[in-house]
Design a protein around this motif. Structure first.
Motif, PDB file in Angstrom:
ATOM      1  N   VAL A  27       0.840  -1.200   0.000  1.00  0.00           N
ATOM      2  CA  VAL A  27       0.000   0.000   0.000  1.00  0.00           C
ATOM      3  C   VAL A  27       0.874   1.249   0.000  1.00  0.00           C
ATOM      4  O   VAL A  27       1.815   1.374   0.785  1.00  0.00           O
ATOM      5  N   ARG A  28       0.553   2.171  -0.876  1.00  0.00           N
ATOM      6  CA  ARG A  28       1.208   3.475  -0.932  1.00  0.00           C
ATOM      7  C   ARG A  28       0.133   4.540  -0.733  1.00  0.00           C
ATOM      8  O   ARG A  28      -0.799   4.653  -1.531  1.00  0.00           O
ATOM      9  N   ALA A  29       0.286   5.289   0.338  1.00  0.00           N
ATOM     10  CA  ALA A  29      -0.701   6.312   0.658  1.00  0.00           C
ATOM     11  C   ALA A  29      -0.512   7.537  -0.229  1.00  0.00           C
ATOM     12  O   ALA A  29       0.578   7.786  -0.743  1.00  0.00           O
ATOM     13  N   ARG A  30      -1.574   8.304  -0.410  1.00  0.00           N
ATOM     14  CA  ARG A  30      -1.466   9.566  -1.123  1.00  0.00           C
ATOM     15  C   ARG A  30      -0.537  10.496  -0.349  1.00  0.00           C
ATOM     16  O   ARG A  30      -0.357  10.335   0.873  1.00  0.00           O
ATOM     17  N   PRO A  31       0.094  11.486  -0.999  1.00  0.00           N
ATOM     18  CA  PRO A  31       1.145  12.280  -0.351  1.00  0.00           C
ATOM     19  C   PRO A  31       0.716  12.990   0.923  1.00  0.00           C
ATOM     20  O   PRO A  31       1.540  13.218   1.805  1.00  0.00           O
ATOM     21  N   GLU A  32      -0.562  13.347   1.046  1.00  0.00           N
ATOM     22  CA  GLU A  32      -0.997  14.078   2.241  1.00  0.00           C
ATOM     23  C   GLU A  32      -1.062  13.197   3.483  1.00  0.00           C
ATOM     24  O   GLU A  32      -1.186  13.709   4.601  1.00  0.00           O
ATOM     25  N   ALA A  44      -9.014   1.194   1.540  1.00  0.00           N
ATOM     26  CA  ALA A  44     -10.371   1.692   1.788  1.00  0.00           C
ATOM     27  C   ALA A  44     -10.405   2.560   3.039  1.00  0.00           C
ATOM     28  O   ALA A  44     -11.036   3.630   3.048  1.00  0.00           O
ATOM     29  N   TRP A  45      -9.717   2.138   4.092  1.00  0.00           N
ATOM     30  CA  TRP A  45      -9.717   2.921   5.327  1.00  0.00           C
ATOM     31  C   TRP A  45      -8.995   4.255   5.133  1.00  0.00           C
ATOM     32  O   TRP A  45      -9.401   5.280   5.685  1.00  0.00           O
ATOM     33  N   LEU A  46      -7.943   4.273   4.323  1.00  0.00           N
ATOM     34  CA  LEU A  46      -7.253   5.526   4.031  1.00  0.00           C
ATOM     35  C   LEU A  46      -8.153   6.467   3.222  1.00  0.00           C
ATOM     36  O   LEU A  46      -8.083   7.687   3.374  1.00  0.00           O
ATOM     37  N   ASP A  47      -9.003   5.909   2.371  1.00  0.00           N
ATOM     38  CA  ASP A  47      -9.966   6.730   1.645  1.00  0.00           C
ATOM     39  C   ASP A  47     -10.957   7.384   2.610  1.00  0.00           C
ATOM     40  O   ASP A  47     -11.343   8.550   2.441  1.00  0.00           O
ATOM     41  N   VAL A  48     -11.371   6.629   3.626  1.00  0.00           N
ATOM     42  CA  VAL A  48     -12.265   7.183   4.645  1.00  0.00           C
ATOM     43  C   VAL A  48     -11.557   8.314   5.392  1.00  0.00           C
ATOM     44  O   VAL A  48     -12.142   9.375   5.643  1.00  0.00           O
ATOM     45  N   LEU A  49     -10.290   8.102   5.736  1.00  0.00           N
ATOM     46  CA  LEU A  49      -9.511   9.141   6.420  1.00  0.00           C
ATOM     47  C   LEU A  49      -9.428  10.396   5.562  1.00  0.00           C
ATOM     48  O   LEU A  49      -9.578  11.518   6.068  1.00  0.00           O
ATOM     49  N   GLY A  50      -9.192  10.224   4.263  1.00  0.00           N
ATOM     50  CA  GLY A  50      -9.130  11.369   3.370  1.00  0.00           C
ATOM     51  C   GLY A  50     -10.422  12.153   3.345  1.00  0.00           C
ATOM     52  O   GLY A  50     -10.428  13.388   3.366  1.00  0.00           O
ATOM     53  N   ASN A  51     -11.553  11.446   3.326  1.00  0.00           N
ATOM     54  CA  ASN A  51     -12.852  12.114   3.355  1.00  0.00           C
ATOM     55  C   ASN A  51     -13.051  12.868   4.663  1.00  0.00           C
ATOM     56  O   ASN A  51     -13.523  14.004   4.678  1.00  0.00           O
ATOM     57  N   ALA A  52     -12.695  12.218   5.780  1.00  0.00           N
ATOM     58  CA  ALA A  52     -12.871  12.847   7.087  1.00  0.00           C
ATOM     59  C   ALA A  52     -12.000  14.087   7.225  1.00  0.00           C
ATOM     60  O   ALA A  52     -12.395  15.067   7.881  1.00  0.00           O
ATOM     61  N   ALA A  53     -10.810  14.056   6.616  1.00  0.00           N
ATOM     62  CA  ALA A  53      -9.888  15.181   6.696  1.00  0.00           C
ATOM     63  C   ALA A  53     -10.221  16.276   5.690  1.00  0.00           C
ATOM     64  O   ALA A  53      -9.583  17.342   5.697  1.00  0.00           O
ATOM     65  N   GLY A  54     -11.191  16.037   4.813  1.00  0.00           N
ATOM     66  CA  GLY A  54     -11.562  17.039   3.820  1.00  0.00           C
ATOM     67  C   GLY A  54     -10.596  17.148   2.665  1.00  0.00           C
ATOM     68  O   GLY A  54     -10.521  18.196   2.013  1.00  0.00           O
ATOM     69  N   LEU A  55      -9.852  16.065   2.383  1.00  0.00           N
ATOM     70  CA  LEU A  55      -8.911  16.106   1.271  1.00  0.00           C
ATOM     71  C   LEU A  55      -9.657  16.030  -0.055  1.00  0.00           C
ATOM     72  O   LEU A  55     -10.691  15.357  -0.154  1.00  0.00           O
ATOM     73  N   PRO A  56      -9.154  16.678  -1.091  1.00  0.00           N
ATOM     74  CA  PRO A  56      -9.788  16.570  -2.410  1.00  0.00           C
ATOM     75  C   PRO A  56      -9.561  15.182  -2.974  1.00  0.00           C
ATOM     76  O   PRO A  56      -8.701  14.432  -2.485  1.00  0.00           O
ATOM     77  N   PRO A  57     -10.304  14.777  -3.998  1.00  0.00           N
ATOM     78  CA  PRO A  57     -10.063  13.471  -4.617  1.00  0.00           C
ATOM     79  C   PRO A  57      -8.604  13.344  -5.051  1.00  0.00           C
ATOM     80  O   PRO A  57      -7.981  14.350  -5.417  1.00  0.00           O
ATOM     81  N   PRO A  58      -8.034  12.150  -5.015  1.00  0.00           N
ATOM     82  CA  PRO A  58      -6.640  11.975  -5.431  1.00  0.00           C
ATOM     83  C   PRO A  58      -6.399  12.543  -6.819  1.00  0.00           C
ATOM     84  O   PRO A  58      -7.201  12.359  -7.740  1.00  0.00           O
ATOM     85  N   GLY A  59      -5.291  13.281  -6.956  1.00  0.00           N
ATOM     86  CA  GLY A  59      -4.956  13.870  -8.241  1.00  0.00           C
ATOM     87  C   GLY A  59      -5.549  15.239  -8.467  1.00  0.00           C
ATOM     88  O   GLY A  59      -5.247  15.900  -9.466  1.00  0.00           O
ATOM     89  N   VAL A  60      -6.395  15.701  -7.534  1.00  0.00           N
ATOM     90  CA  VAL A  60      -7.022  17.024  -7.655  1.00  0.00           C
ATOM     91  C   VAL A  60      -6.384  17.965  -6.645  1.00  0.00           C
ATOM     92  O   VAL A  60      -6.253  17.627  -5.470  1.00  0.00           O
TER      93      VAL A  60
END
Length: 222
Positions: free
Chosen positions: A45-50, A192-208
């Motif tokens: 697994v490689r997380a998005r940069p944020e 999937a759990w990292l995607d949930v974290l991204g949503n909770a943190a208010g991150l934009p969709p990956p690549g945006v």
């Protein structure tokens, strides 16, 4: 628990390259091949940069074998101080080779996250249902086969007084969830759990990338 950011969000995505070396039980025994293979998948697994990942000690008494990962999202301090955390999460894998009646399987995924959120959402009666859908949708979209999923979503509003550091008013959302993985593709479950974290943190969709004032010139419209 709060951590200072180890490096800026612009670095390459982090990974768990040594995850497969973990997961021994409390007695130091090597885990079964099935669990080792699952941890090898987790290591890809490689997380998005944020999002910054790190291995943390796993609970010792919940299952014969366990593995745990922490994740956090931080943003720069506008005053030039240390970065401050806006969201954090834990992802724990519990494995019992003999199976567990309550899990209805051998591998249980446990997730916890906490994130600062919009104060207006505290009064939104639909917010908890929306937040829970982040998880169910993410598991489906990641192809993470699972069953026996359950958990809670909690919203809290806090007011600080006196010398306690931090914003005067803050609103946080906490999610606790667990589910049984139907196969060893734990990379899909962690993603999937990292995607949930991204949503909770208010991150934009990956690549945006969200535009700031310096990105806009003249009378351009978006």
């Amino acid at each position: 628990m709060c951590y200072h950011a180890a490096y800026p969000a612009s670095v390459e995505p982090t990974s768990l390259a040594s995850a497969g070396n973990r997961g021994r039980d409390a007695g130091g025994d090597e885990p079964p091949a099935e669990f080792r293979a699952a941890l090898d998948a987790l290591a890809t697994v490689r997380a998005r940069p944020e999002i910054v990942l790190e291995q943390i000690p796993a609970p010792q008494r919940l299952a014969p074998f366990a593995h745990a990962v922490a994740a956090r999202v931080a943003e720069p301090d506008p005053d030039g101080g240390d970065d401050f955390e806006i969201a954090s999460a834990r992802f724990i894998v519990l494995f019992d080779p003999e199976g567990h009646d309550a899990w209805k399987g051998t591998t249980r995924c446990v997730g916890y996250l906490s994130a600062a959120t919009d104060e207006e959402l505290v009064d939104d009666t639909m917010f908890s249902e929306v937040a829970w859908s982040w998880l169910t949708d993410a598991l489906t979209e990641a192809g993470a086969e699972h069953h026996a999923v359950g958990g809670t979503v909690t919203r809290t509003a806090s007011t600080r007084f006196g010398d306690l550091a931090g914003p005067e008013h803050s609103v946080d959302v906490e999610m606790r969830a667990s589910w049984t993985a139907e196969d060893g593709a734990l990379d899909r479950h962690l993603q999937a759990w990292l995607d949930v974290l991204g949503n909770a943190a208010g991150l934009p969709p990956p690549g945006v990338r969200l535009l700031g004032p310096s990105d806009r010139t003249g009378s351009e419209t978006l």
